[in-house]
Design a protein around this motif. Structure first.
Motif, short mmCIF file in Angstrom:
data_model
loop_
_atom_site.label_atom_id
_atom_site.label_comp_id
_atom_site.label_asym_id
_atom_site.label_seq_id
_atom_site.Cartn_x
_atom_site.Cartn_y
_atom_site.Cartn_z
N THR A 307 0.84 -1.19 0.00
CA THR A 307 0.00 0.00 0.00
C THR A 307 0.88 1.26 0.00
OG1 THR A 307 -0.14 -0.14 2.40
CG2 THR A 307 -1.95 -1.10 1.15
N LEU A 308 0.32 2.38 -0.42
CA LEU A 308 1.05 3.63 -0.44
C LEU A 308 1.14 4.23 0.95
CD1 LEU A 308 -0.46 5.25 -3.66
CD2 LEU A 308 1.68 3.97 -3.44
N ASN A 309 0.07 4.08 1.73
CA ASN A 309 0.04 4.62 3.09
C ASN A 309 0.60 3.61 4.08
OD1 ASN A 309 -1.47 7.23 2.77
ND2 ASN A 309 -2.94 5.85 1.84
N PHE A 310 1.13 4.13 5.18
CA PHE A 310 1.65 3.24 6.22
C PHE A 310 0.71 3.28 7.42
CE2 PHE A 310 4.85 1.82 9.41
CZ PHE A 310 5.20 0.62 8.79
N SER A 311 0.95 4.19 8.35
CA SER A 311 0.07 4.26 9.51
C SER A 311 -1.33 4.70 9.10
CB SER A 311 0.63 5.24 10.55
OG SER A 311 1.80 4.73 11.12
N THR A 312 -2.31 4.01 9.63
CA THR A 312 -3.71 4.36 9.39
C THR A 312 -4.56 3.70 10.46
OG1 THR A 312 -5.44 4.48 7.69
CG2 THR A 312 -4.27 2.41 7.88
N GLY A 313 -5.77 4.19 10.65
CA GLY A 313 -6.63 3.64 11.68
C GLY A 313 -7.19 2.28 11.34
N SER A 314 -7.50 1.51 12.38
CA SER A 314 -8.10 0.19 12.21
C SER A 314 -9.62 0.24 12.14
CB SER A 314 -7.71 -0.72 13.38
OG SER A 314 -6.32 -0.93 13.44
N SER A 315 -10.20 1.36 12.57
CA SER A 315 -11.64 1.40 12.81
C SER A 315 -12.48 1.02 11.60
CB SER A 315 -12.06 2.79 13.29
OG SER A 315 -11.56 3.04 14.57
N MET A 316 -12.14 1.54 10.43
CA MET A 316 -12.99 1.32 9.27
C MET A 316 -12.86 -0.10 8.71
SD MET A 316 -14.56 3.98 9.55
CE MET A 316 -14.31 5.54 10.37
N VAL A 317 -11.69 -0.70 8.89
CA VAL A 317 -11.56 -2.11 8.52
C VAL A 317 -12.48 -2.96 9.39
CG1 VAL A 317 -9.99 -4.10 8.42
CG2 VAL A 317 -9.18 -1.82 7.73
N LEU A 318 -12.47 -2.69 10.69
CA LEU A 318 -13.32 -3.43 11.61
C LEU A 318 -14.80 -3.15 11.34
CD1 LEU A 318 -11.27 -2.81 14.87
CD2 LEU A 318 -11.13 -4.77 13.31
N ALA A 319 -15.11 -1.90 10.98
CA ALA A 319 -16.49 -1.55 10.66
C ALA A 319 -16.96 -2.26 9.39
CB ALA A 319 -16.63 -0.04 10.49
N GLN A 320 -16.04 -2.42 8.42
CA GLN A 320 -16.40 -3.14 7.20
C GLN A 320 -16.73 -4.60 7.51
OE1 GLN A 320 -16.07 -1.94 3.31
NE2 GLN A 320 -17.81 -3.09 4.10
N TYR A 321 -15.90 -5.22 8.34
CA TYR A 321 -16.15 -6.61 8.71
C TYR A 321 -17.45 -6.73 9.49
CZ TYR A 321 -15.35 -11.32 10.54
OH TYR A 321 -15.47 -12.65 10.87
N TYR A 322 -17.72 -5.75 10.36
CA TYR A 322 -18.99 -5.72 11.08
C TYR A 322 -20.15 -5.77 10.09
CZ TYR A 322 -23.07 -3.78 13.45
OH TYR A 322 -24.34 -3.58 13.91
N ASN A 323 -20.10 -4.92 9.05
CA ASN A 323 -21.19 -4.91 8.07
C ASN A 323 -21.31 -6.24 7.34
OD1 ASN A 323 -21.98 -2.32 8.62
ND2 ASN A 323 -21.16 -1.42 6.75
N PHE A 324 -20.18 -6.85 7.00
CA PHE A 324 -20.24 -8.13 6.27
C PHE A 324 -20.95 -9.19 7.09
CE2 PHE A 324 -16.28 -7.43 3.35
CZ PHE A 324 -16.96 -6.40 2.71
N VAL A 325 -20.58 -9.29 8.38
CA VAL A 325 -21.20 -10.34 9.20
C VAL A 325 -22.58 -9.93 9.68
CG1 VAL A 325 -18.97 -11.29 9.90
CG2 VAL A 325 -20.05 -9.53 11.32
N ARG A 326 -22.82 -8.63 9.79
CA ARG A 326 -24.13 -8.14 10.23
C ARG A 326 -25.19 -8.34 9.16
NH1 ARG A 326 -28.68 -6.92 11.21
NH2 ARG A 326 -29.47 -4.93 12.00
#
Length: 458
Positions: A307-326
């Protein structure tokens, strides 16, 4: 009591509301302020913003369930890139990648990554196209100068950015009135041995339609067979990647097509996650050029990253997984069908007014309504957009189409899950009333109209 102490007491009792002082805007503040005052300062500034519930211009998600918001809030401090410290977050990213590969009919083991929206995903996908082309040309002993990329005028501006930043010739198919997507006949004369790939759009920004991806794929298969040129197809599914699998599951556009080698999509659009989260999925591991992958030892764990970016938040990855399983397939289908039903209801109401022409309402389309005035009796689409904003607070963009259809002006109302049927009915009445008002007064003032022209966004 001194004057100074009395002033301090007043501040303690009533708070500093910046009623008589300028807020910090240019110089770094010499002193701080109480937390409550800082909160009020920022909150009062944001009161002047538009209402996201009435923003029918943006594709970006403006609402999530409270449980998802809690996951986001509780993980804002977690740096996604620290895989050694947060291995479950890294695993959840890989789960999302595998689920998307399954959704897009990948034939086997694949590769992918989360990105900062589709813009980063497109940059990475384009880089892999270029480097794979260079590898093929080098192996054949051919020149690697003057690479080109073929795409239509219906793409997001990031494709032109990629070409400019990475020294690739953009071969852009111009649009024309009545034709706002591209197909194989447009692509054929622009493909040669220096073409690193063709980019096709699933769900355009302008009208919500898709390029003829099946036709372009079939053309590239024929070119490979007859001319020996293996030209890959990248699908920019920033908007459509979470719509077509649920509204049009039998419509092939993804890895079911032979030449589709990579797909990007935006989780923060119809993936129903707050910004910013995007995804890049490759058909198979070989489609990601290995020279773009960095193996680095960071904080005690060896990871492969591209990826081009290095440090970034985890929140939206976890939110995406929440939506998938929800939601799962059934839930996403239900949500998309509701949005589509309301978009069609809005389209029917606009058509019944006799004032507007709907753009491609009978075709596969994102849940939106693209429309334009049938007659310009003293006012135009920019006037309607301004009148809606000024009187009712609706943000419905008006804009001109890309070349060579720039003389065409359209409006677009995006219907998201927070827009109920009652909202649709209200918006339709407000549009009709806006047109009636403009017909009486002869359009908006020139100053107002110029603001809409320069301020309209996609």
């Amino acid at each position: 009591m001194t004057t100074a102490s009395h002033g301090n007491d007043d501040t303690a009792i009533f708070g500093n509301r910046f009623a008589t002082k300028e807020v910090p805007t240019r110089t770094f503040p010499s002193t701080g302020m109480p937390a409550q005052d800082a909160f009020r300062l920022v909150a009062e500034d944001l009161v002047l913003e538009g209402d996201p519930a009435r923003n029918l211009a943006t594709f970006v998600t403006t609402w999530m369930e409270p449980e998802a918001q809690r996951i986001i809030a509780e993980n804002l401090h977690r740096n996604f890139i620290d895989h050694a410290e947060y291995p479950r977050t890294a695993e959840i990213e890989q789960r999302c990648i595998r689920m998307l590969a399954d959704l897009y009919h990948a034939p086997g083991e694949t590769m992918g990554a989360r990105t900062q929206g589709s813009s980063e995903a497109i940059m990475l996908g384009g880089l892999s196209l270029k480097w794979n082309w260079r590898k093929r040309r080098t192996a054949a002993g051919a020149s690697t100068e003057r690479p080109n990329l073929v795409f239509g005028g219906d793409v997001h501006v990031v494709w032109e950015k990629f070409c400019r930043y990475l020294d690739v010739e953009p071969r852009i198919v111009p649009l024309r009135p009545g034709k706002y997507t591209i197909g194989p006949d447009d692509v054929l004369p622009r493909v040669d041995e220096n073409t690193i790939g063709v980019a096709a759009v699933l769900g355009t920004t302008f009208t919500g339609h898709k390029d003829d991806i099946v036709g372009i794929n079939d053309l590239l298969v024929r070119i490979k067979r007859e001319r020996g040129l293996d030209v890959p197809l990248h699908v920019d599914a920033a908007s459509g990647g979470f719509v077509w699998p649920f509204l049009y599951p039998d419509s092939p556009w993804d890895f079911r097509l032979e030449q589709v080698r990579s797909i990007n999509t935006s989780g923060h659009k119809f993936g129903l996650v707050y910004p910013g989260i995007g995804w890049l999925i490759f058909r198979e591991k070989a489609d990601l050029n290995e020279d773009l992958v960095f193996t680095e030892n960071y904080l005690g764990k060896t990871d492969a990253t591209f990826t081009l970016n290095f440090s970034t938040g985890s929140s939206m990855v976890l939110a995406q997984y929440y939506n998938f399983v929800r939601y799962g397939r059934a839930g996403y289908t239900y949500i998309m069908q509701n949005m589509q039903a309301n978009a069609r209801a809005l389209g029917e109401k606009l058509a019944a007014m006799g004032l507007f022409e709907l753009i491609g309402a009978d075709e596969e389309q994102l849940p939106l309504v693209a429309f334009r005035l049938l007659d310009h009796n003293g006012f135009d689409e920019f006037d309607v957009a301004w009148q809606l904003s000024a009187e009712r607070g609706w943000m419905v963009p008006a804009y001109t189409m890309p070349p060579d259809a720039q003389q065409v002006t359209i409006m677009r109302a995006l219907v998201k899950e927070t827009m109920s049927r009652e909202h649709v009915d209200t918006l339709a009445r407000d549009i009709e009333q806006a047109c009636a008002t403009l017909a009486k007064k002869g359009g908006a003032h020139e100053y107002e109209r110029s603001r809409m022209v320069t301020g309209s966004g996609h």
